[in-house]
Structure formats: structure tokens, C-alpha cells
Design an enzyme around this catalytic site. Structure first.
Site, PDB file in Angstrom:
ATOM      1  N   GLU A   1      -2.420  -3.903   3.079  1.00 57.19           N
ATOM      2  CA  GLU A   1      -1.174  -3.950   3.863  1.00 57.19           C
ATOM      3  C   GLU A   1      -1.460  -4.381   5.303  1.00 57.19           C
ATOM      4  O   GLU A   1      -1.156  -3.662   6.263  1.00 57.19           O
ATOM      5  CB  GLU A   1      -0.484  -2.589   3.830  1.00 57.19           C
ATOM      6  CG  GLU A   1      -0.040  -2.200   2.421  1.00 57.19           C
ATOM      7  CD  GLU A   1       0.751  -0.894   2.358  1.00 57.19           C
ATOM      8  OE1 GLU A   1       0.576  -0.039   3.238  1.00 57.19           O
ATOM      9  OE2 GLU A   1       1.540  -0.728   1.417  1.00 57.19           O
TER      10      GLU A   1
ATOM     11  N   GLU B   1       0.526  -2.460  -5.798  1.00 61.94           N
ATOM     12  CA  GLU B   1       1.041  -1.103  -5.564  1.00 61.94           C
ATOM     13  C   GLU B   1       2.531  -1.096  -5.839  1.00 61.94           C
ATOM     14  O   GLU B   1       3.257  -1.959  -5.355  1.00 61.94           O
ATOM     15  CB  GLU B   1       0.846  -0.654  -4.113  1.00 61.94           C
ATOM     16  CG  GLU B   1      -0.542  -0.238  -3.771  1.00 61.94           C
ATOM     17  CD  GLU B   1      -0.638   0.390  -2.379  1.00 61.94           C
ATOM     18  OE1 GLU B   1       0.316   1.065  -1.925  1.00 61.94           O
ATOM     19  OE2 GLU B   1      -1.678   0.182  -1.737  1.00 61.94           O
TER      20      GLU B   1
HETATM   21  C1  BG6 Z   1       0.843   2.257   0.795  1.00 62.59           C
HETATM   22  C2  BG6 Z   1      -0.639   2.489   0.947  1.00 62.59           C
HETATM   23  O1  BG6 Z   1       1.350   2.207   2.072  1.00 62.59           O
HETATM   24  O2  BG6 Z   1       1.623   3.195   0.179  1.00 62.59           O
HETATM   25  C3  BG6 Z   1      -1.202   3.595   0.105  1.00 62.59           C
HETATM   26  O3  BG6 Z   1      -1.357   1.311   0.727  1.00 62.59           O
HETATM   27  C4  BG6 Z   1      -0.203   4.725   0.048  1.00 62.59           C
HETATM   28  O4  BG6 Z   1      -2.436   3.975   0.639  1.00 62.59           O
HETATM   29  C5  BG6 Z   1       1.063   4.220  -0.627  1.00 62.59           C
HETATM   30  O5  BG6 Z   1      -0.676   5.887  -0.556  1.00 62.59           O
HETATM   31  C6  BG6 Z   1       2.124   5.282  -0.839  1.00 62.59           C
HETATM   32  O6  BG6 Z   1       2.370   5.939   0.358  1.00 62.59           O
HETATM   33  P1  BG6 Z   1       2.305   7.519   0.481  1.00 62.59           P
HETATM   34  O7  BG6 Z   1       2.508   7.801   1.896  1.00 62.59           O
HETATM   35  O8  BG6 Z   1       3.411   8.048  -0.382  1.00 62.59           O
HETATM   36  O9  BG6 Z   1       0.982   7.914  -0.015  1.00 62.59           O
END
Ligand code: BG6
Length: 472
Positions: free
Chosen positions: A171, A363
Site C-alpha cells: 500500500e 487483499e
Molecule cells: C491493509 C494492510 O491496510 O489492511 C494490512 O495492508 C491490514 O496490513 C489490512 O491488516 C486490514 O486492516 P486492519 O486494520 O483491519 O488490520
């Protein structure tokens, strides 16, 4: 819905700092995450403190074999992990790597191979060595490029026969909003100017392009991509002012992909830099280095946001790092992240139209509180239909994008095994197909249990996505 390609990379994703634990084992140095017990928003501590859930994580460091076996049971084709930079170079500026750190990832990649799983490796996922952050102010300092490239050369050379797919910075655009977490910049966020941020970004962009160049030299068959936090921005109304504000906001994000994919700064940044009195200090070789463009674009997708030119309406909706204006037509999860499956189709189309490069969704998922129950056979499980619904709705939209003609290489669901959240550092915000018995007060056995979604995702992979439209 179009069929998924036969070689579609189905799988899941985790990051070292959110899962491995063992924060000081086998010569590992501290990373910035070891002093961030409350996630992005909380204060930084001087030393690692026992309330920091990441110090133990889900103990992936010791349980990776068991975990990879479970992922293989789901039929995973791909598993995205990150390498903790501070396991390889504990402070970050050493000249010799830590052999024990390198051996750990040898074991993980070998285990993936044994289970027929392709590792997808993020080189830097929010885990800059703390020393580089404190002593050099992270990516604000151009010296970071040299340290990063030494690290990159070390891991490319070491793992060239084990890893084909690489992502440079997780990101990368998040540095604009979370400069410490994303860019290791120790200076207080409020003291940083736009000039500082874009200078740090320039260093990362040069480092990323150098990594692509080096990667192609060391591993001619490797595929190296960038990774962006992809958030489609919708105009809050059809007022032309809102549409222009939306275009600007979207450019804040795609700027990063533009440089990675087109090999130069886009024309619109000239005006932006001029209007904000930004002058990027470049070395003579930088422009040539940037021409080493990526093989694919990877993205995280969790939500969409709205934008308006009307400051009176600029109420902030909570989001994954990048806050913005809530869409009145969408629902949100408990953490305020708005759920928009069609936004994924839209984003994929936008990116593909813009770059004509393969896209990889590395993701996607929904954080939720899970309740462990016993099934009819007395086995512990979670009845996570809400997760199945979220993932199914998003994957169906990936199918639509494929039908639209978009080239999508794969999909790795975020936090395929429960892990510590990045933004809030909680474990109760769970994403996994596999439940991990660990709780925010530090209690729990660390045992793993298969959730209902485990079996659901297994079927999705087995049927190469055909089961998604069953019963529709
Ligand atoms: C993304 C990141 O921003 O979102 C991850 O690359 C992160 O590391 C994921 O875990 C989900 O966000 P969160 O805050 O719910 O863990």
C-alpha cells in the site's frame, strides 16, 4: 459471470509483523511495529511493551508448518506473506545479513513448495527496522534507498529459485496518511510538510523501480509488482465541482500506480507540485531508474469513499487508513468500513483501462468479531456466514470484471488465518478462514480451528469459482 482463468492464483495473505510474533528471536532487530502497541492511531512506545499483541502475533514463526498445511487443505494455490526486513538486517544499515533470519524464510518457502503453494512475497509491509526510523527518519532520508537495495539484493539472490512473485511496498500510497507506519518516518506526522512527504515518496518510488530492475536481472522469470491501497472515489453529487474534487482525490491514489506502470511522473503532478510549493530533489539518474516499470499491479480493496468540494459536507467516514466521506447508499462493518462489492469491479476496470497490465487482488476481506461454538460433532468452529457473504459478493464482482475483459491474475483474501489488525492492533477484528485462539488481553491457547468459511472457500477454489454462483 465469466469463468476464472485456469491458472488463477487463489489464496490468502498475511504480513510478518501481524502474524509471526517471535519479535526478538534468532537475531531479529526491532521493527517499528514492535513499538506500536495500539496500531496506527495509538502512541509509540520507547521499548516493546507487553500489551503489544504483535510481539507474539499468532506465533506463525513457530507454527508455520501447521498453518501452511491448513491452507493447503483449502486448496490454496498462492500464499502472500511478507519478509520482516529486521529479521534479515536487524538495524537495517548493516552490511552483512542475519543468516538465521534468512533460514526462517527458506523454511517457509520450502514448506509452501512441499504443499504446492506459490509464495507471493511483499518486501516491505509496514515493518521498517526501528533503527532506520529513529536514526535516519525512515524514507525521508535518501540513504534508505541504499539500505533497502542491499536488503532486496540479499533476498532476491537467496530466494531466486523459491519465489517468483514479488511486491515492493505494501500500500505504497498509505505513506500520505500514515508516514510512520508506512514510511518509517519518525518525525511527528503533524510536523511533516507536503514537501517532506513527496520527497519521501520519491525515494520509495526510486527504490521500488530499482528493485524491479535488479529483480529482472537476478531472476529473469520473476514477476515484480507494486501494491496500492485501492479506493474508488465517487462524487458525492453530480455537481461538476464534486466531480473535479473526485478526480483530484482519485489522482492522489493512482499517482503511485502511474509512476510504477508508466515509468515517469504524470503531467498532472506538475500543477500539484507548483500549487503546493513542492520541489522534488532528484539525482540525475532517477528519471532513468523510474523507467523500470512493474510487471503487474497489485492492490488491496476493502471499500470505496465519496468526495465533495463542499467543505461543509466533509464529514469524515472511518476507513482503512484513508478516511473520506461516507456513501449514503452503503452499509459499513463494525469498524465503519463501508462495504461495496461493485466498487471492486469498478476499480479493476479503471486500473486495467489505464495501464493494460495484469492486476492481482492481494487483499480483500471483512474484519468481524467471531464467536467460537461447537458443531454437531463437538468440533469448535465459527459460523461466519457474514464473512462468506462478503467474500462471495466481492468475488462475483471479480467475475464480472473478468467478463469485462480485465486481466486478473489472482485473489489472496486478507488475513486468511486470524492475525493482529494493522490499524487498531486488535485480535478481535478477525478476517480468517481459520480461527486462532488468542485474545486482546493476551490470553488463549493459540490453537487453530476451521471456520465455516474454511469449507466454503475450499469449494470455491476446487470449483475454480463456479460454486460462487450456485443457488443464484
Ligand atoms: C491493509 C494492510 O491496510 O489492511 C494490512 O495492508 C491490514 O496490513 C489490512 O491488516 C486490514 O486492516 P486492519 O486494520 O483491519 O488490520
Amino acid at each position: 459471470m465469466k469463468e476464472f482463468p485456469a491458472d488463477f492464483l487463489w489464496g490468502g495473505a498475511i504480513a510478518a509483523n501481524q502474524s509471526e510474533g517471535a519479535y526478538n528471536a534468532d537475531g531479529k532487530g526491532l521493527s517499528i511495529q514492535d513499538v506500536m502497541p495500539k496500531g496506527f492511531s495509538g502512541p509509540i512506545t520507547e521499548e516493546p511493551t507487553p500489551d503489544n499483541m504483535k510481539l507474539v502475533g499468532i506465533d506463525f514463526y513457530h507454527r508455520y508448518k501447521e498453518d501452511i498445511k491448513l491452507l493447503a487443505e483449502m486448496g490454496f494455490k498462492a500464499f502472500r506473506i511478507s519478509i520482516a526486513w529486521s529479521r534479515i538486517f536487524p538495524n537495517g544499515d548493516e552490511t552483512e545479513p542475519n543468516e538465521l533470519g534468512l533460514q526462517f524464510y527458506d523454511r517457509v518457502f520450502d514448506e509452501c513448495k512441499k504443499n504446492g503453494i506459490e509464495p507471493i512475497v511483499t518486501i516491505s509491509h509496514y515493518e521498517t527496522p526501528l533503527y532506520l526510523s529513529k536514526m535516519y527518519d525512515g524514507w525521508l532520508n535518501r540513504k534508505l534507498i541504499d539500505f533497502f537495495i542491499r536488503y532486496v539484493e540479499t533476498i532476491f539472490t537467496r530466494y531466486k529459485d523459491k519465489v517468483k512473485y514479488w511486491l515492493t511496498f505494501n500500500e505504497i500510497n498509505s505513506i500520505l496518511y500514515e508516514p510512520f507506519c508506512s514510511g518509517g518516518i519518525y518525525t511527528d506526522k503533524d510536523k511533516l510538510t507536503k514537501q517532506d512527504l513527496y520527497q519521501a515518496i520519491h525515494h520509495e518510488l526510486v527504490a521500488s523501480a530499482m528493485a524491479v530492475k535488479l529483480g529482472h536481472e537476478i531472476m529473469p522469470n520473476a514477476k515484480i509488482g507494486c501494491m496500492i491501497l485501492a479506493v474508488p472515489i465517487y462524487p458525492l453529487s453530480s455537481k461538476p465541482d464534486d466531480v473535479i474534487a473526485t478526480m483530484q482525490k482519485q489522482r492522489e491514489i493512482v499517482f503511485f500506480a502511474d509512476v510504477h506502470a508508466r515509468g515517469e511522473y504524470p503531467a498532472y503532478m506538475r500543477r500539484f507540485f507548483k500549487e503546493h510549493n513542492i520541489e522534488i530533489k532528484m539525482e540525475p539518474e532517477d528519471r532513468e531508474i523510474l523507467t523500470h516499470t512493474v510487471d503487474f499491479i497489485s492492490l488491496s480493496y476493502y471499500m470505496s469513499l465519496c468526495e465533495t468540494a463542499d467543505s461543509a459536507q466533509k464529514s469524515n467516514s472511518k476507513g482503512n487508513i484513508l478516511g473520506g466521506i461516507a456513501n449514503p447508499f452503503l452499509e459499513a462493518n463494525e469498524w465503519g468500513w463501508q462495504i461495496d462489492p461493485q466498487g471492486l469491479r469498478y476499480m479493476l476496470n479503471e486500473l486495467y483501462d489505464r495501464y493494460k497490465l495484469p492486476l492481482f487482488i492481494v487483499e480483500n476481506g471483512v474484519g468481524a468479531r467471531d464467536v467460537l461454538v461447537e458443531d454437531e460433532n463437538g468440533q469448535k468452529t465459527v459460523l461466519d456466514d457474514y464473512r462468506i457473504d462478503y467474500l462471495r459478493d466481492h468475488l462475483l464482482q471479480v467475475g464480472e470484471a473478468l467478463e469485462d475483459g480485465v486481466e486478473v491474475m489472482g485473489y489472496t483474501a486478507w488475513g486468511c488465518i486470524d492475525l493482529v489488525s494493522a490499524s487498531t492492533a486488535e485480535l478481535r477484528k478477525r478476517y480468517g478462514f481459520i480461527y486462532v485462539d488468542r485474545h486482546d488481553d493476551g490470553s488463549g491457547t493459540l490453537e487453530r480451528y476451521k471456520k465455516k468459511s474454511f469449507y466454503w472457500y475450499k469449494r470455491v477454489i476446487e470449483s475454480n469459482g463456479k460454486s460462487l454462483s450456485e443457488g443464484m
